[in-house]
Write an enzyme that holds these catalytic residues in place. Structure first.
Site, PDB file in Angstrom:
ATOM      1  N   ARG A   1     -11.492   2.246  -9.122  1.00  0.00           N
ATOM      2  CA  ARG A   1     -10.543   3.333  -9.391  1.00  0.00           C
ATOM      3  C   ARG A   1     -10.760   3.882 -10.809  1.00  0.00           C
ATOM      4  O   ARG A   1     -11.392   3.222 -11.630  1.00  0.00           O
ATOM      5  CB  ARG A   1      -9.114   2.814  -9.255  1.00  0.00           C
TER       6      ARG A   1
ATOM      7  N   ASN B   1       1.372   3.376  -2.912  1.00  0.00           N
ATOM      8  CA  ASN B   1       1.952   3.783  -4.205  1.00  0.00           C
ATOM      9  C   ASN B   1       1.469   5.171  -4.619  1.00  0.00           C
ATOM     10  O   ASN B   1       2.259   5.992  -5.103  1.00  0.00           O
ATOM     11  CB  ASN B   1       1.546   2.794  -5.308  1.00  0.00           C
TER      12      ASN B   1
ATOM     13  N   ASP C   1       0.827  -1.203   0.000  1.00  0.00           N
ATOM     14  CA  ASP C   1       0.000   0.000   0.000  1.00  0.00           C
ATOM     15  C   ASP C   1       0.868   1.263   0.000  1.00  0.00           C
ATOM     16  O   ASP C   1       1.982   1.252   0.532  1.00  0.00           O
ATOM     17  CB  ASP C   1      -0.906  -0.036   1.242  1.00  0.00           C
TER      18      ASP C   1
ATOM     19  N   ARG D   1       1.612  -4.939   6.232  1.00  0.00           N
ATOM     20  CA  ARG D   1       0.953  -3.890   5.447  1.00  0.00           C
ATOM     21  C   ARG D   1       1.801  -2.624   5.516  1.00  0.00           C
ATOM     22  O   ARG D   1       2.189  -2.183   6.605  1.00  0.00           O
ATOM     23  CB  ARG D   1      -0.449  -3.590   5.953  1.00  0.00           C
TER      24      ARG D   1
ATOM     25  N   HIS E   1       2.812   3.121  -8.945  1.00  0.00           N
ATOM     26  CA  HIS E   1       2.650   1.679  -9.186  1.00  0.00           C
ATOM     27  C   HIS E   1       3.881   1.116  -9.902  1.00  0.00           C
ATOM     28  O   HIS E   1       4.379   0.051  -9.556  1.00  0.00           O
ATOM     29  CB  HIS E   1       1.400   1.409 -10.017  1.00  0.00           C
TER      30      HIS E   1
ATOM     31  N   SER F   1      -7.197  -5.766  -5.772  1.00  0.00           N
ATOM     32  CA  SER F   1      -8.356  -6.286  -5.045  1.00  0.00           C
ATOM     33  C   SER F   1      -9.614  -6.098  -5.886  1.00  0.00           C
ATOM     34  O   SER F   1      -9.633  -5.293  -6.832  1.00  0.00           O
ATOM     35  CB  SER F   1      -8.529  -5.546  -3.718  1.00  0.00           C
TER      36      SER F   1
ATOM     37  N   ASN G   1     -10.578  -2.634  -6.196  1.00  0.00           N
ATOM     38  CA  ASN G   1      -9.762  -1.726  -7.010  1.00  0.00           C
ATOM     39  C   ASN G   1     -10.384  -1.378  -8.374  1.00  0.00           C
ATOM     40  O   ASN G   1      -9.991  -0.399  -9.003  1.00  0.00           O
ATOM     41  CB  ASN G   1      -8.350  -2.293  -7.247  1.00  0.00           C
TER      42      ASN G   1
HETATM   43  C1  FPP Z   1      -1.710   0.171  -3.428  1.00  0.00           C
HETATM   44  O1  FPP Z   1      -1.290   1.505  -3.451  1.00  0.00           O
HETATM   45  C2  FPP Z   1      -1.197  -0.616  -4.537  1.00  0.00           C
HETATM   46  C3  FPP Z   1      -1.927  -1.248  -5.501  1.00  0.00           C
HETATM   47  C4  FPP Z   1      -3.406  -1.201  -5.560  1.00  0.00           C
HETATM   48  C5  FPP Z   1      -1.285  -2.007  -6.597  1.00  0.00           C
HETATM   49  C6  FPP Z   1      -0.023  -2.734  -6.300  1.00  0.00           C
HETATM   50  C7  FPP Z   1       0.637  -3.046  -7.577  1.00  0.00           C
HETATM   51  C8  FPP Z   1       1.963  -3.011  -7.817  1.00  0.00           C
HETATM   52  C9  FPP Z   1       2.999  -2.752  -6.797  1.00  0.00           C
HETATM   53  C10 FPP Z   1       2.385  -3.208  -9.228  1.00  0.00           C
HETATM   54  C11 FPP Z   1       2.906  -4.478  -9.718  1.00  0.00           C
HETATM   55  C12 FPP Z   1       2.685  -5.708  -8.962  1.00  0.00           C
HETATM   56  C13 FPP Z   1       3.058  -6.933  -9.385  1.00  0.00           C
HETATM   57  C14 FPP Z   1       2.906  -8.089  -8.473  1.00  0.00           C
HETATM   58  C15 FPP Z   1       3.600  -7.198 -10.715  1.00  0.00           C
HETATM   59  P1  FPP Z   1      -2.398   2.641  -3.539  1.00  0.00           P
HETATM   60  O2  FPP Z   1      -2.584   2.983  -4.960  1.00  0.00           O
HETATM   61  O3  FPP Z   1      -3.620   2.199  -2.811  1.00  0.00           O
HETATM   62  O4  FPP Z   1      -1.699   3.824  -2.777  1.00  0.00           O
HETATM   63  P2  FPP Z   1      -2.424   4.968  -1.902  1.00  0.00           P
HETATM   64  O5  FPP Z   1      -3.080   4.278  -0.761  1.00  0.00           O
HETATM   65  O6  FPP Z   1      -1.277   5.827  -1.493  1.00  0.00           O
HETATM   66  O7  FPP Z   1      -3.373   5.648  -2.826  1.00  0.00           O
END
Ligand code: FPP
Length: 251
Positions: A71, A22, A20, A188, A37, A65, A68
């Site tokens: 979004r 990104n 979490d 997490r 990401h 998820s 997601n």
């Molecule tokens: C959560 O951060 C992250 C995700 C929903 C996606 C995770 C995906 C990757 C790291 C990319 C590639 C993965 C693989 C396994 C190839 P967020 O967007 O919810 O961040 P925020 O809470 O700061 O908005």
């Protein structure tokens, strides 16, 4: 180095991670969320390598998820493309390092290209034995549990399963994770203290570890720290502290 503090005989067999932060990481840098990401892939590589080096048997990453999908379309598409690219790009490295790829979640709901690349990756790494990297994709625990209950009900109604034989083990056999041991440690990132519909059944006894580090900044050292923290906890499984230390003496 942190690795000096790791007790190799007490490693968790299975570690699950909620990646979490990104979006916030990108925002802090004045960049679009998708940049976060993309940068998160570096952290995925780091933890996969660290886990395999340590001898962890299963590493499960929450990559997308069911929730997601809500979004913005642009972000969802970018995530799906990133998954395809990453799986393709990392396939040779996975094979070289004897790592098997697996996925949990409703794969039928993924775009065709994402599903096909993923299934290809799973097939081409199926013989690998060092570690299993499980991607949770279009996954949510409640979906998984409801699906398991439906399949089990069908087996009972068709006479393939005696309802009196149903117990927690039998039920586990209907989950996506049927061949995977329960995670002992769940991490997490980004300072959020929630499980967010992730491995709710499987994490019944998992130790939870929360860190404020945002996912794209997560490195091997942070992973080691989580394991050391896990190893310093007393895992009681409902027993008393005295019973646990007696058991430890017997071992
Ligand atoms: C959560 O951060 C992250 C995700 C929903 C996606 C995770 C995906 C990757 C790291 C990319 C590639 C993965 C693989 C396994 C190839 P967020 O967007 O919810 O961040 P925020 O809470 O700061 O908005």
């Amino acid at each position: 180095m942190y690795t000096d503090q790791i007790i190799y005989s007490k490693l968790p067999r299975h570690i699950a991670i909620i990646m979490d932060g990104n979006g916030r990481w990108a925002k802090e840098k004045g960049k679009p969320r998708v940049f976060g990401h993309k940068s998160g892939v570096t952290a995925v590589r780091e933890v996969t390598e660290a886990a395999a080096e340590l001898g962890i048997e299963y590493l499960t990453l929450y990559a997308f998820s069911t929730e997601n999908w809500s979004r913005p379309t642009f972000e969802v598409n970018a995530l799906m493309t990133l998954l395809v690219e990453t799986v393709k790009q990392e396939l040779a490295t996975l094979n070289k390092n004897n790592i098997r790829l697996k996925a949990i979640g409703d794969l039928s709901g993924l775009p065709k290209k994402t599903r096909e690349t993923l299934l290809q990756g799973i097939e081409m790494t199926a013989q690998n034995t060092r570690m299993t990297l499980v991607l949770a994709l279009n996954y949510s625990s409640r979906w998984e549990i409801v699906e398991a209950a439906k399949k089990m009900a069908l087996d009972v109604s068709e006479g393939n399963l005696n309802i009196d034989a149903v117990n927690a083990d039998v039920f586990s056999g209907y989950l996506n994770t049927k061949d995977i041991p329960d995670p002992e440690l769940m991490i997490r990132t980004s300072g959020e203290h929630r499980i967010s519909n992730y491995l709710l059944w499987q994490a019944a006894y998992a130790e939870l570890y929360f860190t404020s580090v945002l996912w794209p900044d997560f490195r091997k050292e942070h992973f080691y720290q989580a394991i050391i923290d896990f190893q310093n906890r007393e895992r009681r499984f409902g027993k008393t502290s005295e019973q646990v230390s007696e058991r430890n003496l017997e071992n």
